[in-house]
Design an enzyme around this catalytic site. Structure first.
Site, PDB file in Angstrom:
ATOM      1  N   GLY A   1       0.793  -1.221   0.000  1.00 29.62           N
ATOM      2  CA  GLY A   1       0.000   0.000   0.000  1.00 29.62           C
ATOM      3  C   GLY A   1       0.823   1.267   0.000  1.00 29.62           C
ATOM      4  O   GLY A   1       0.468   2.257  -0.660  1.00 29.62           O
TER       5      GLY A   1
ATOM      6  N   GLN B   1      -7.463  -0.269   3.957  1.00 26.49           N
ATOM      7  CA  GLN B   1      -8.316  -0.867   4.979  1.00 26.49           C
ATOM      8  C   GLN B   1      -9.678  -1.280   4.444  1.00 26.49           C
ATOM      9  O   GLN B   1     -10.348  -2.144   5.021  1.00 26.49           O
ATOM     10  CB  GLN B   1      -8.512   0.110   6.145  1.00 26.49           C
ATOM     11  CG  GLN B   1      -7.253   0.406   6.935  1.00 26.49           C
ATOM     12  CD  GLN B   1      -6.725  -0.783   7.705  1.00 26.49           C
ATOM     13  OE1 GLN B   1      -7.470  -1.699   8.050  1.00 26.49           O
ATOM     14  NE2 GLN B   1      -5.430  -0.797   7.978  1.00 26.49           N
TER      15      GLN B   1
ATOM     16  N   SER C   1      -3.437  -3.366  -0.285  1.00 27.95           N
ATOM     17  CA  SER C   1      -2.324  -4.181   0.192  1.00 27.95           C
ATOM     18  C   SER C   1      -2.820  -5.561   0.586  1.00 27.95           C
ATOM     19  O   SER C   1      -3.830  -5.710   1.276  1.00 27.95           O
ATOM     20  CB  SER C   1      -1.664  -3.496   1.399  1.00 27.95           C
ATOM     21  OG  SER C   1      -0.504  -4.178   1.793  1.00 27.95           O
ATOM     22  N   GLY C   2      -2.085  -6.609   0.165  1.00 31.53           N
ATOM     23  CA  GLY C   2      -2.549  -7.978   0.318  1.00 31.53           C
ATOM     24  C   GLY C   2      -2.696  -8.465   1.742  1.00 31.53           C
ATOM     25  O   GLY C   2      -3.610  -9.239   2.048  1.00 31.53           O
ATOM     26  N   HIS C   3      -1.824  -8.026   2.634  1.00 27.14           N
ATOM     27  CA  HIS C   3      -1.818  -8.619   3.975  1.00 27.14           C
ATOM     28  C   HIS C   3      -2.934  -8.105   4.874  1.00 27.14           C
ATOM     29  O   HIS C   3      -3.066  -8.558   6.010  1.00 27.14           O
ATOM     30  CB  HIS C   3      -0.452  -8.413   4.646  1.00 27.14           C
ATOM     31  CG  HIS C   3      -0.160  -7.006   5.067  1.00 27.14           C
ATOM     32  ND1 HIS C   3      -0.173  -6.613   6.388  1.00 27.14           N
ATOM     33  CD2 HIS C   3       0.167  -5.906   4.357  1.00 27.14           C
ATOM     34  CE1 HIS C   3       0.138  -5.334   6.470  1.00 27.14           C
ATOM     35  NE2 HIS C   3       0.350  -4.885   5.248  1.00 27.14           N
TER      36      HIS C   3
ATOM     37  N   CYS D   1       2.139   1.659  11.990  1.00 27.89           N
ATOM     38  CA  CYS D   1       3.284   2.393  11.453  1.00 27.89           C
ATOM     39  C   CYS D   1       3.791   3.459  12.420  1.00 27.89           C
ATOM     40  O   CYS D   1       4.871   4.010  12.233  1.00 27.89           O
ATOM     41  CB  CYS D   1       2.899   3.042  10.122  1.00 27.89           C
ATOM     42  SG  CYS D   1       2.336   1.859   8.891  1.00 27.89           S
TER      43      CYS D   1
END
Length: 395
Positions: free
Chosen positions: A72, A181, A201-203, A327
């Site tokens: 992302g 998200q 984002s994949g995770h 983050c």
């Protein structure tokens, strides 16, 4: 300590077993470089094409509009930096919000300091919503991009994407949304919402880490971000992460198929948890809108305690939660999101984010709330601020 109760799914999710299983052959059996011409690479090429279609289907895009990235943050950087470079002859003004992820905010700061961009950071109300009238007023003839996140990663608030997209479209301005998200959690249609670029984002959806995508609408003049080879139709160089792409594609398809039933269950458990916390623990505030929020997001501020102490004590019971974005978890400063919605520093410091998964049960959250009540009472019993407050209340 008993079983672990993982309530930090906004930070990352467990990779689904079937996703891992789908990825494995592309490490050991079909390991060919997809950019090569021999037959052995055909499996890798076909797998990438399939995953691109699986992801495109989730947002109503064309498969050739999906560009794979490392995640992302890269997608956000690409959308902002490349758009600014491509459209700087038209203007240098970007509109975003004060509650964006730092992948957006820090990129905007870079563009301001190093590239001469002008950036408007829109205020939000106490629930985290932007004011559409303020957005309209912020637009100038120099505005080239509006970037507003689909769902806030800390407080879960869902921004009015369709209305924002319509405003951008009417003014001939590109619209980017950070949907890291939101992708796979809420329905998003890029045509219906007039979205020109979208990051994911994949995770975050039970897929692997290190893989993401940027949706770029056909016709958007955006430049390459990573230079080198001709991968991703010459827009993003680098040997394709075939296992990651395969896993991401299946995770996206899986999330899309289960979205309605899964999120209905999450909302039921989420609302039960919020209700218990607000009714059984005094001096607690729900952050974000009560209804227009991510199905799995619970974010509360508990007065008279420090969030870090709360997290450590929850961890003693096997409960994984956070005080905000992963983050910034190492920062001692209060969340920029909580400050933007008007919370004073002392209340923002006592915030707790808990994000559910499809595996979270009602029994899990009841256990967590029971422990949260005990921990809160214990921490407040040691707080001079709480003692003074109670004394004043009794006068």
């Amino acid at each position: 300590m008993g079983k672990m109760i993982y309530l930090d799914n906004a930070a990352t999710t467990k990779t689904a077993p079937e996703v891992v299983e789908a990825m494995l052959p592309y490490f050991t059996e079909f390991y060919g470089n997809a950019s090569t011409v021999y037959d052995f690479a055909a499996n890798s090429k076909a797998a990438i094409a399939k995953a691109r279609q699986q992801i495109a289907d989730v947002i109503g895009a064309k498969k050739e509009e999906i560009y794979f990235t490392a995640g992302g943050s890269e997608s956000d950087n690409w959308a902002l930096k490349a758009t600014f470079e491509a459209y700087k002859n038209k203007g240098n003004h970007i509109i975003t919000t004060k509650i964006e992820h730092h992948a957006i905010l820090h990129t905007c700061e870079y563009l301001e300091k190093e590239r001469g961009a002008k950036v408007t950071y829109l205020d939000v109300d106490e629930n985290g919503f932007i004011d559409l009238d303020e957005l309209q007023k912020a637009i100038t003839p120099e505005t080239i991009l509006i970037s507003v996140m689909a769902a806030n990663n800390e407080i879960g608030t869902l921004e009015p994407l369709k209305e924002i997209g319509q405003i951008a479209h009417e003014h001939g301005i590109l619209f980017h949304t950070d949907a890291v998200q939101a992708f796979g959690q809420i329905p998003i249609n890029v045509d219906e919402f007039n979205i020109d670029m979208l990051s994911s984002s994949g995770h975050k959806i039970n897929g692997p880490k290190g893989i993401g995508f940027l949706y770029i609408r056909k016709g958007v003049k955006i430049r390459s971000f990573v230079h080198g080879g001709a991968q991703e139709r010459k827009r993003r160089a680098g040997t394709e992460n075939v296992p990651g792409i395969v896993g991401y594609g299946l995770a996206a398809e899986r999330a899309n198929k289960s979205m309605k039933e899964r999120t209905a269950k999450e909302i039921e458990i989420r609302d039960h948890m919020i209700s218990r916390i607000l009714t059984e623990i005094p001096y607690v505030r729900l952050n974000g809108d009560k209804v227009k929020r991510l199905p799995n997001n619970v974010n509360v501020s508990i007065q008279f305690i420090e969030g870090e102490s709360l997290l450590l004590m929850l961890d003693n019971f096997g409960i994984c939660a956070s005080s905000g974005s992963a983050c910034t978890s190492g920062s001692l400063d209060p969340s920029h999101v909580l400050l933007a919605i008007g919370l004073p520093h002392e209340i923002a410091h006592g915030s707790l984010r808990m994000t559910l998964s499809e595996e979270t049960t009602m029994e899990d959250v009841d256990f967590v709330v029971d422990k949260l009540k005990d921990i809160t009472a214990n921490l407040r019993s040691m707080s001079p601020l709480y003692e003074d407050f109670i004394k004043k209340q009794k006068k």
